[in-house]
Enzyme design. Structure first.
Site, mmCIF file in Angstrom:
data_model
loop_
_atom_site.group_PDB
_atom_site.id
_atom_site.type_symbol
_atom_site.label_atom_id
_atom_site.label_comp_id
_atom_site.label_asym_id
_atom_site.label_seq_id
_atom_site.Cartn_x
_atom_site.Cartn_y
_atom_site.Cartn_z
ATOM 1 N N LYS A 131 1.409 115.654 110.016
ATOM 2 C CA LYS A 131 2.318 115.293 111.110
ATOM 3 C C LYS A 131 3.010 114.005 110.707
ATOM 4 C CE LYS A 131 3.064 117.042 115.309
ATOM 5 N NZ LYS A 131 2.793 118.400 115.796
ATOM 6 N N ASP B 158 9.237 118.267 116.357
ATOM 7 C CA ASP B 158 8.216 117.982 117.379
ATOM 8 C C ASP B 158 8.937 117.191 118.476
ATOM 9 O OD1 ASP B 158 5.130 118.180 117.847
ATOM 10 O OD2 ASP B 158 5.585 116.102 118.318
HETATM 11 N N1 LIG Z 1 8.561 121.784 119.147
HETATM 12 C C1 LIG Z 1 7.608 122.537 118.636
HETATM 13 O O1 LIG Z 1 7.885 123.474 117.871
HETATM 14 C C2 LIG Z 1 6.188 122.325 118.994
HETATM 15 C C3 LIG Z 1 5.788 121.384 119.899
HETATM 16 N N2 LIG Z 1 4.469 121.281 120.268
HETATM 17 C C4 LIG Z 1 4.050 120.306 121.250
HETATM 18 O O2 LIG Z 1 4.667 120.576 122.504
HETATM 19 C C5 LIG Z 1 4.827 119.356 123.236
HETATM 20 C C6 LIG Z 1 6.292 119.214 123.635
HETATM 21 O O3 LIG Z 1 7.080 119.213 122.455
HETATM 22 P P1 LIG Z 1 8.659 119.539 122.479
HETATM 23 O O4 LIG Z 1 8.959 120.428 123.626
HETATM 24 O O5 LIG Z 1 9.015 119.904 121.111
HETATM 25 O O6 LIG Z 1 9.230 118.093 122.781
HETATM 26 P P2 LIG Z 1 10.630 117.732 123.475
HETATM 27 O O7 LIG Z 1 10.912 116.346 123.070
HETATM 28 O O8 LIG Z 1 11.626 118.789 123.212
HETATM 29 O O9 LIG Z 1 10.263 117.795 125.027
HETATM 30 C C7 LIG Z 1 9.286 116.972 125.608
HETATM 31 C C8 LIG Z 1 9.403 117.155 127.108
HETATM 32 O O10 LIG Z 1 8.358 116.437 127.750
HETATM 33 C C9 LIG Z 1 8.945 115.677 128.801
HETATM 34 N N3 LIG Z 1 8.069 114.575 129.183
HETATM 35 C C10 LIG Z 1 7.823 113.423 128.539
HETATM 36 N N4 LIG Z 1 6.952 112.667 129.258
HETATM 37 C C11 LIG Z 1 6.672 113.388 130.377
HETATM 38 C C12 LIG Z 1 5.842 113.167 131.519
HETATM 39 N N5 LIG Z 1 5.115 112.063 131.659
HETATM 40 N N6 LIG Z 1 5.780 114.123 132.482
HETATM 41 C C13 LIG Z 1 6.507 115.255 132.369
HETATM 42 N N7 LIG Z 1 7.298 115.514 131.307
HETATM 43 C C14 LIG Z 1 7.360 114.590 130.333
HETATM 44 C C15 LIG Z 1 10.281 115.259 128.252
HETATM 45 O O11 LIG Z 1 11.131 114.790 129.278
HETATM 46 P P3 LIG Z 1 12.509 114.023 128.945
HETATM 47 O O12 LIG Z 1 13.382 115.034 128.232
HETATM 48 O O13 LIG Z 1 13.033 113.667 130.289
HETATM 49 O O14 LIG Z 1 12.127 112.864 128.077
HETATM 50 C C16 LIG Z 1 10.712 116.605 127.664
HETATM 51 O O15 LIG Z 1 11.169 117.458 128.690
HETATM 52 C C17 LIG Z 1 4.283 118.271 122.312
HETATM 53 O O16 LIG Z 1 2.938 118.050 122.604
HETATM 54 C C18 LIG Z 1 4.423 118.877 120.925
HETATM 55 O O17 LIG Z 1 3.563 118.291 119.990
HETATM 56 C C19 LIG Z 1 3.529 122.124 119.760
HETATM 57 C C20 LIG Z 1 3.858 123.076 118.849
HETATM 58 C C21 LIG Z 1 5.182 123.196 118.316
HETATM 59 O O1 LIG Z 2 6.436 124.271 112.866
HETATM 60 C C1 LIG Z 2 5.700 123.481 112.296
HETATM 61 O O2 LIG Z 2 5.597 123.394 111.088
HETATM 62 C C2 LIG Z 2 4.811 122.532 113.068
HETATM 63 C C3 LIG Z 2 4.961 122.573 114.553
HETATM 64 C C4 LIG Z 2 4.111 121.494 115.127
HETATM 65 O O3 LIG Z 2 4.353 120.332 114.877
HETATM 66 C C5 LIG Z 2 2.952 121.839 115.923
HETATM 67 O O4 LIG Z 2 2.519 122.998 115.924
HETATM 68 O O5 LIG Z 2 2.381 120.932 116.570
#
Ligand SMILES: NC(=O)C1=CN([C@@H]2O[C@H](COP(=O)(O)OP(=O)(O)OC[C@H]3O[C@@H](n4cnc5c(N)ncnc54)[C@H](OP(=O)(O)O)[C@@H]3O)[C@@H](O)[C@H]2O)C=CC1
Ligand SMILES: O=C(O)CCC(=O)C(=O)O
Length: 428
Positions: free
Chosen positions: A121, A161
């Site tokens: 990461k 991420d």
């Molecule tokens: N993207 C990916 O492919 C993957 C992501 N993940 C995990 O999923 C999670 C989200 O990632 P991702 O969607 O990519 O990130 P983004 O940055 O796209 O979205 C994060 C979201 O969380 C919101 N947020 C932040 N703080 C809070 C809070 N206190 N309460 C409610 N909402 C909050 C943000 O709001 P705002 O926009 O207003 O800041 C935003 O809507 C993480 O834990 C990440 O590690 C896991 C696997 C793969």
């Molecule tokens: O797509 C990837 O390689 C990693 C996605 C990721 O960061 C996660 O699964 O938490």
């Protein structure tokens, strides 16, 4: 041998940084799996220790000429089963502890779903919303230049991420390729399709969350109520896909606030509002509620899809969802896990529930290495097959041994990595 002692009281937890809490959680789950697998102390320590951790200083020239310096990190937790793999996070509270925890979870996740990667990461402690697009590009390129010696299609392959997206991945691909002297699409996944990104990667994590939810819900999804915390790349498409499957998405939140409509939100309309205004706050066709209230709603399914440590010992006794599907990494602390288990709540753990993203990243990388591209249907079929077979393996072990889905998922993931260490003879 215990790898760590988790903080046991909410008061103690507040004294520890969120990143340290995430690492404590990751080590706690490793510890439990190591006990279950009877791993010896040497192997346990190897699995608890990142293979490589890099901290870099990233100077940022601001639009007004000022120079800021932010910290960047890339942690390769394990490379025993293949090149390191994992996203890059841009967030102000990102630190080395958090990135280490997230890298460790990547290792177990890749092993659990059977793709040939280790875990990594990256992160930069910066708020992307506070930077202009040009500043963001400069931060990204400088950070990539700093971590360049340790990444590459055979070494370590970043992906999106929190706080990063397809554009960030395009800059990473370009920076790496310019340094190499030729295009290297396989250095990063989650790229735009015009640069070799895979069809289906953008919604893959959410599609995996949908598949896991439908597997975990016994009976028809029709009318099941859902609350989603986080409305970003994972949360928003997950809400939409669950609504498409027949669920009633009644509440969502992002950093700006939370909104609820018990008769069901129009997720598409809400996405349009967020594009227009920057957040769910103030959405006309729903009532406002607090961040805490969203987590405690009486719903069938809660999907935490924001950051770590959302469900803690403090609020877990008030969580009423019968099923929690972890779109986020590390949203539930070990203490909260125990409270939820005692209450009979099913938790589909992060390393299983959100594995759809890295599965399609793997498919993207394979397409890049073979210089080919697969249809959306082909990608989705492979994603579905891997998600469902992984889910079935975890559910079967959980039922057989009377352990939680998280404990089963870790036993499988950690067990496969431990076995790979033994076979390679890295631990003679
Ligand atoms: N993207 C990916 O492919 C993957 C992501 N993940 C995990 O999923 C999670 C989200 O990632 P991702 O969607 O990519 O990130 P983004 O940055 O796209 O979205 C994060 C979201 O969380 C919101 N947020 C932040 N703080 C809070 C809070 N206190 N309460 C409610 N909402 C909050 C943000 O709001 P705002 O926009 O207003 O800041 C935003 O809507 C993480 O834990 C990440 O590690 C896991 C696997 C793969
Ligand atoms: O797509 C990837 O390689 C990693 C996605 C990721 O960061 C996660 O699964 O938490």
């Amino acid at each position: 041998m215990s790898l760590m002692v988790p903080s046991t009281t909410p008061a103690a937890a507040t004294l520890i940084s969120p990143g340290r809490q995430a690492l404590d959680s990751a080590l706690f789950h490793l510890d439990q799996a190591a006990d279950r697998l009877h791993l010896d102390d040497g192997l346990r320590t190897m699995l608890a220790t990142p293979r490589r951790s890099l901290t870099v200083s990233v100077p940022v020239r601001r639009e007004d000429g000022r120079m800021d310096v932010v910290q960047g990190f890339r942690v390769q937790h394990n490379t025993t089963r293949g090149p390191a793999k994992g996203g890059i996070r841009f967030h102000p509270s990102t630190d080395l502890h958090e990135v280490t925890a997230l890298a460790m979870w990547m290792t177990w996740k890749c092993a659990l779903v059977g793709i040939p990667y280790g875990g990594a990461k990256g992160g930069v402690s910066v708020d992307p919303a506070s930077l202009s697009t040009r500043e963001l590009e400069r931060v990204t390129r400088r950070y990539v230049n700093e971590i360049l010696p340790i990444i590459g299609p055979d070494r370590d392959i970043p992906a999106p991420d929190v706080g990063t997206d397809e554009q960030t991945m395009a800059w990473i691909m370009d920076t790496y390729s310019v340094n190499a002297g030729y295009p290297v699409p396989g250095v990063v996944t989650g790229k735009p399709t015009t640069l070799g990104g895979s069809l289906g990667r953008a919604g893959a994590t959410s599609r995996g969350v949908q598949i896991a939810t439908l597997k975990a819900l016994t009976g028809s999804p029709e009318g099941r109520t859902v609350a989603v915390q986080g409305f970003g790349k994972v949360g928003a498409p997950a809400a939409r896909l669950l609504a498409d499957a027949g669920c009633r998405v009644v509440a969502v939140s992002d950093a700006t606030g939370a909104v609820v409509d018990r008769s069901g939100l129009n997720v598409e309309d809400l996405q349009a509002w967020v594009r227009e205004t920057g957040g769910v706050y103030g959405y006309r066709h729903a009532d406002a509620l607090s961040h805490e209230e969203l987590l405690e709603l009486d719903v069938d399914v809660l999907v935490p899809a924001a950051l770590e440590g959302a469900i803690t010992a403090e609020n877990a006794p008030r969580v009423r969802a019968r099923l929690i599907v972890e779109g986020a990494n590390g949203p539930t602390t070990p203490e909260a896990d125990r409270i939820l288990a005692d209450a009979g709540t099913t938790v589909v753990p992060d390393i299983l529930a959100n594995a759809g993203g890295v599965i399609v990243s793997y498919l993207e990388w394979v397409q890049n290495l073979q210089a080919c591209s697969w249809s959306a249907g082909e990608v989705d079929a492979k994603l579905r097959e891997l998600m469902e077979s992984s889910f079935d393996a975890v559910a079967a072990m959980s039922a057989e041994r009377g352990i939680s889905l998280r404990q089963a998922a870790h036993a499988i993931g950690v067990g496969r990595v431990a076995e790979a260490h033994r076979m390679r003879g890295l631990y003679p």
